[in-house]
Write a protein that holds these residues in place. Structure first.
Motif, PDB file in Angstrom:
ATOM      1  N   ALA A  26       0.796  -1.109  -0.085  1.00 60.24           N
ATOM      2  CA  ALA A  26      -0.184   0.143  -0.131  1.00 60.24           C
ATOM      3  C   ALA A  26       0.876   1.182  -0.003  1.00 60.24           C
ATOM      4  CB  ALA A  26      -0.859   0.356   0.981  1.00 60.24           C
ATOM      5  N   ALA A  27       0.495   2.458  -0.829  1.00 62.92           N
ATOM      6  CA  ALA A  27       1.226   3.788  -0.719  1.00 62.92           C
ATOM      7  C   ALA A  27       1.080   4.251   0.734  1.00 62.92           C
ATOM      8  CB  ALA A  27       0.632   4.555  -1.759  1.00 62.92           C
ATOM      9  N   THR A  28       2.291   4.471   1.222  1.00 61.11           N
ATOM     10  CA  THR A  28       2.045   5.194   2.393  1.00 61.11           C
ATOM     11  C   THR A  28       1.514   6.737   2.193  1.00 61.11           C
ATOM     12  OG1 THR A  28       4.318   5.727   2.285  1.00 61.11           O
ATOM     13  CG2 THR A  28       4.085   3.889   3.734  1.00 61.11           C
ATOM     14  N   GLU A  58      -3.445  16.472  -9.101  1.00 56.60           N
ATOM     15  CA  GLU A  58      -3.353  15.597 -10.388  1.00 56.60           C
ATOM     16  C   GLU A  58      -2.394  14.573 -10.261  1.00 56.60           C
ATOM     17  OE1 GLU A  58      -1.877  19.181 -12.760  1.00 56.60           O
ATOM     18  OE2 GLU A  58      -3.998  19.804 -12.645  1.00 56.60           O
ATOM     19  N   ARG A  59      -2.709  13.900 -11.345  1.00 62.14           N
ATOM     20  CA  ARG A  59      -1.781  12.588 -11.317  1.00 62.14           C
ATOM     21  C   ARG A  59      -0.524  13.038 -11.863  1.00 62.14           C
ATOM     22  NH1 ARG A  59      -4.695   8.027 -12.727  1.00 62.14           N
ATOM     23  NH2 ARG A  59      -6.682   8.047 -12.703  1.00 62.14           N
ATOM     24  N   LEU A  60       0.504  12.125 -11.610  1.00 61.85           N
ATOM     25  CA  LEU A  60       1.895  12.481 -11.909  1.00 61.85           C
ATOM     26  C   LEU A  60       2.286  12.017 -13.551  1.00 61.85           C
ATOM     27  CD1 LEU A  60       3.790  10.442  -9.008  1.00 61.85           C
ATOM     28  CD2 LEU A  60       3.547  12.949  -9.387  1.00 61.85           C
ATOM     29  N   ASP A  61       3.060  12.600 -14.195  1.00 59.61           N
ATOM     30  CA  ASP A  61       3.473  12.461 -15.564  1.00 59.61           C
ATOM     31  C   ASP A  61       4.657  11.130 -15.251  1.00 59.61           C
ATOM     32  OD1 ASP A  61       4.356  12.309 -18.004  1.00 59.61           O
ATOM     33  OD2 ASP A  61       5.443  14.202 -18.013  1.00 59.61           O
ATOM     34  N   LEU A  62       4.060   9.995 -15.483  1.00 55.17           N
ATOM     35  CA  LEU A  62       5.008   8.874 -15.297  1.00 55.17           C
ATOM     36  C   LEU A  62       5.776   8.400 -16.542  1.00 55.17           C
ATOM     37  CD1 LEU A  62       2.834   6.658 -12.724  1.00 55.17           C
ATOM     38  CD2 LEU A  62       4.922   7.933 -12.247  1.00 55.17           C
ATOM     39  N   ALA A  63       7.156   8.057 -16.576  1.00 53.09           N
ATOM     40  CA  ALA A  63       7.737   7.760 -17.544  1.00 53.09           C
ATOM     41  C   ALA A  63       8.775   6.676 -17.312  1.00 53.09           C
ATOM     42  CB  ALA A  63       8.368   9.121 -18.153  1.00 53.09           C
ATOM     43  N   LEU A  64       9.746   6.183 -17.971  1.00 52.21           N
ATOM     44  CA  LEU A  64      10.692   5.162 -17.680  1.00 52.21           C
ATOM     45  C   LEU A  64      11.585   5.051 -18.857  1.00 52.21           C
ATOM     46  CD1 LEU A  64      10.085   1.605 -16.191  1.00 52.21           C
ATOM     47  CD2 LEU A  64      10.995   1.645 -18.401  1.00 52.21           C
ATOM     48  N   LEU A 108       9.755   7.603  -0.444  1.00 46.64           N
ATOM     49  CA  LEU A 108      10.815   8.710  -0.716  1.00 46.64           C
ATOM     50  C   LEU A 108      10.347   9.422  -1.970  1.00 46.64           C
ATOM     51  CD1 LEU A 108      14.300   7.099  -0.492  1.00 46.64           C
ATOM     52  CD2 LEU A 108      13.039   8.144   1.081  1.00 46.64           C
ATOM     53  N   ILE A 109       9.631   8.789  -2.980  1.00 47.10           N
ATOM     54  CA  ILE A 109       9.060   9.512  -4.349  1.00 47.10           C
ATOM     55  C   ILE A 109       8.072  10.478  -3.678  1.00 47.10           C
ATOM     56  CG2 ILE A 109       8.098   9.321  -6.200  1.00 47.10           C
ATOM     57  CD1 ILE A 109       9.684   6.775  -6.867  1.00 47.10           C
ATOM     58  N   GLU A 110       7.081   9.749  -2.854  1.00 50.10           N
ATOM     59  CA  GLU A 110       5.994  10.476  -2.261  1.00 50.10           C
ATOM     60  C   GLU A 110       6.260  11.734  -1.561  1.00 50.10           C
ATOM     61  OE1 GLU A 110       3.961   7.964   0.593  1.00 50.10           O
ATOM     62  OE2 GLU A 110       1.774   9.018   0.126  1.00 50.10           O
ATOM     63  N   ALA A 121       1.168   5.743  -9.658  1.00 53.11           N
ATOM     64  CA  ALA A 121       0.029   6.069 -10.565  1.00 53.11           C
ATOM     65  C   ALA A 121      -1.225   6.716  -9.577  1.00 53.11           C
ATOM     66  CB  ALA A 121      -0.710   5.186 -11.558  1.00 53.11           C
ATOM     67  N   GLN A 122      -1.063   6.133  -8.541  1.00 58.43           N
ATOM     68  CA  GLN A 122      -2.115   6.417  -7.281  1.00 58.43           C
ATOM     69  C   GLN A 122      -1.828   7.831  -6.554  1.00 58.43           C
ATOM     70  OE1 GLN A 122      -4.549   4.360  -6.908  1.00 58.43           O
ATOM     71  NE2 GLN A 122      -3.768   3.094  -8.540  1.00 58.43           N
ATOM     72  N   LEU A 123      -0.722   8.113  -6.825  1.00 63.11           N
ATOM     73  CA  LEU A 123      -0.013   9.569  -5.915  1.00 63.11           C
ATOM     74  C   LEU A 123      -0.638  10.517  -6.961  1.00 63.11           C
ATOM     75  CD1 LEU A 123       3.641   9.061  -5.257  1.00 63.11           C
ATOM     76  CD2 LEU A 123       1.582   8.490  -3.855  1.00 63.11           C
ATOM     77  N   ARG A 124      -0.928  11.694  -5.800  1.00 65.49           N
ATOM     78  CA  ARG A 124      -1.624  13.055  -6.496  1.00 65.49           C
ATOM     79  C   ARG A 124      -0.573  14.003  -6.229  1.00 65.49           C
ATOM     80  NH1 ARG A 124      -3.600   9.734  -9.010  1.00 65.49           N
ATOM     81  NH2 ARG A 124      -5.703   9.320  -9.435  1.00 65.49           N
TER      82      ARG A 124
END
Ligand code: SAM
Length: 345
Positions: free
Chosen positions: A2-4, A105-111, A64-66, A97-100
């Motif tokens: 689960a996302a903290t 807003e949603r994150l721009d997620l890239a790899l 950490l990203i959060e 993708a659940q983080l705001r």
């Protein structure tokens, strides 16, 4: 997993944007989730050194990203090493993708990936919430490609990965190619055709002194000017306007309107003044510049029990100290202690 969740205090106290002492707003975080790689690209790795740094648990990266996101980071790019080697990378993307953002807003997620494992992972990554991938490819000719990666069968695997990513909608699909004079600069025109045929954006990158060995010289760098001139001789190009101020690539379209290429020119036309980036290494250290001489141990503080407020303060303070610019090619230039594969490209 689960996302903290952020503390109530962090949810209500609006934070000013994350800025450095030069007024640059930092909204782009690159996170290396492993420094292992399944390729041994000759311009990047010596082939003698393997992974050098520990990896965090997936939920630790997430935590950490959060915190960075709570401070205003809106774009997260997963990288490595080779990020697709990391078990549970799809789950990490799903959680991210659940983080705001603080604005909801949603994150721009890239790899960024070498694409070797992408054929089977593209659709699951898209389903998990990934927006885009960038695939690294340094040749469009199979033999040259495999001479660079030192892995047999790599060209076919990556081409299948590129097509799977495009079909999965991980678009606009970018292909990054590092050019070295006398080595793969004969691929320039082939890449321009590849961009048009495969409907991908090819971006040429000037080679930076970030390799494990000692290969870099000013002469080995194929500059933006040279690339534009060479392609222009057979396929006229026109420069396109940047989409955002911090865009690293200069964009060019073909005169007939079909296809696009980009050129990332950190050596001949440095863009440090518009840099919006910080990096987190696979072992949880913040690097404020690719060429930083110091790292900042965020994970060490987390492990030592720092509170969320303390971690946030540490990030804010660290970002304040971001370097003005790099010094590639200047007398006294010092290579960083880590090479690209161990920092996270
Ligand atoms: N394994 C993934 C990949 O291949 O994309 C991510 C890590 S890799 C280090 C990220 C990018 O850095 C690749 O596009 C690679 O070509 C590029 N790169 C590596 N060494 C470089 C250098 N010295 N100068 C410029 N780009 C470099």
């Amino acid at each position: 997993m689960a996302a903290t969740s952020l503390s109530a205090e962090s949810a209500i106290a609006p934070m000013p944007p994350l800025t450095d002492s030069y007024g640059r707003v930092i909204h782009d975080l690159r996170v290396s989730i492993t420094d292992r790689c399944n390729y041994k690209c000759v311009y990047c790795r010596t082939g003698e050194v393997g992974a050098q740094y520990p990896e965090l648990r997936i939920d630790e990266y997430l935590r950490l990203i959060e915190i960075f996101v709570s401070l205003g980071v809106t774009k997260v790019r997963l990288t490595g090493g080779e990020p697709l080697l990391r078990r549970n990378v799809v789950e990490l993307v799903r959680q991210l993708a659940q983080l705001r953002t603080p604005a909801g807003e949603r994150l721009d997620l890239a790899l960024t990936t070498n694409g070797h494992l992408l054929e089977s992972l593209a659709a699951p990554l898209k389903d998990a919430g990934l927006n885009r991938v960038t695939v690294s490819m340094d040749a469009v000719d199979a033999a040259t490609f495999e001479r660079i990666t030192r892995i047999e069968g790599s060209f076919a695997a990556v081409l299948a990965g590129v097509r799977a990513a495009r079909d999965a909608g991980l678009t606009p699909l970018k292909i990054n190619c590092v050019l070295l004079r006398g080595f793969n600069d004969d691929q320039i025109e082939g890449f321009a055709r590849f961009a048009r045929d495969e409907d991908v954006v090819v971006r040429f990158i000037e080679f930076m002194p970030l390799e494990e060995g000692r290969l870099w010289t000013p002469e080995i760098v194929v500059t933006l000017r040279e690339i534009v001139d060479r392609i222009g001789r057979s396929m006229p190009l026109k420069e396109l306007p940047p989409r955002e101020a911090s865009e690293t690539a200069r964009r060019y379209g073909f005169a007939d309107g079909v296809g696009e290429i980009g050129i990332i020119a950190p050596v001949s036309q440095a863009f440090c003044g518009a840099c919006s980036r910080v990096r987190l290494t696979s072992d949880g250290k913040i690097r404020t510049c690719l060429f930083s001489q110091v790292e900042h141990d965020l994970y060490g503080r987390l492990r030592a029990g720092a509170s969320e407020g303390e971690l946030r303060e540490y990030i804010v303070r660290t970002v304040q100290g971001k370097e003005a610019r790099h010094h590639i090619g200047e007398p006294g230039f010092l290579k960083p202690s880590r090479s690209m594969v161990h920092i996270g490209g």
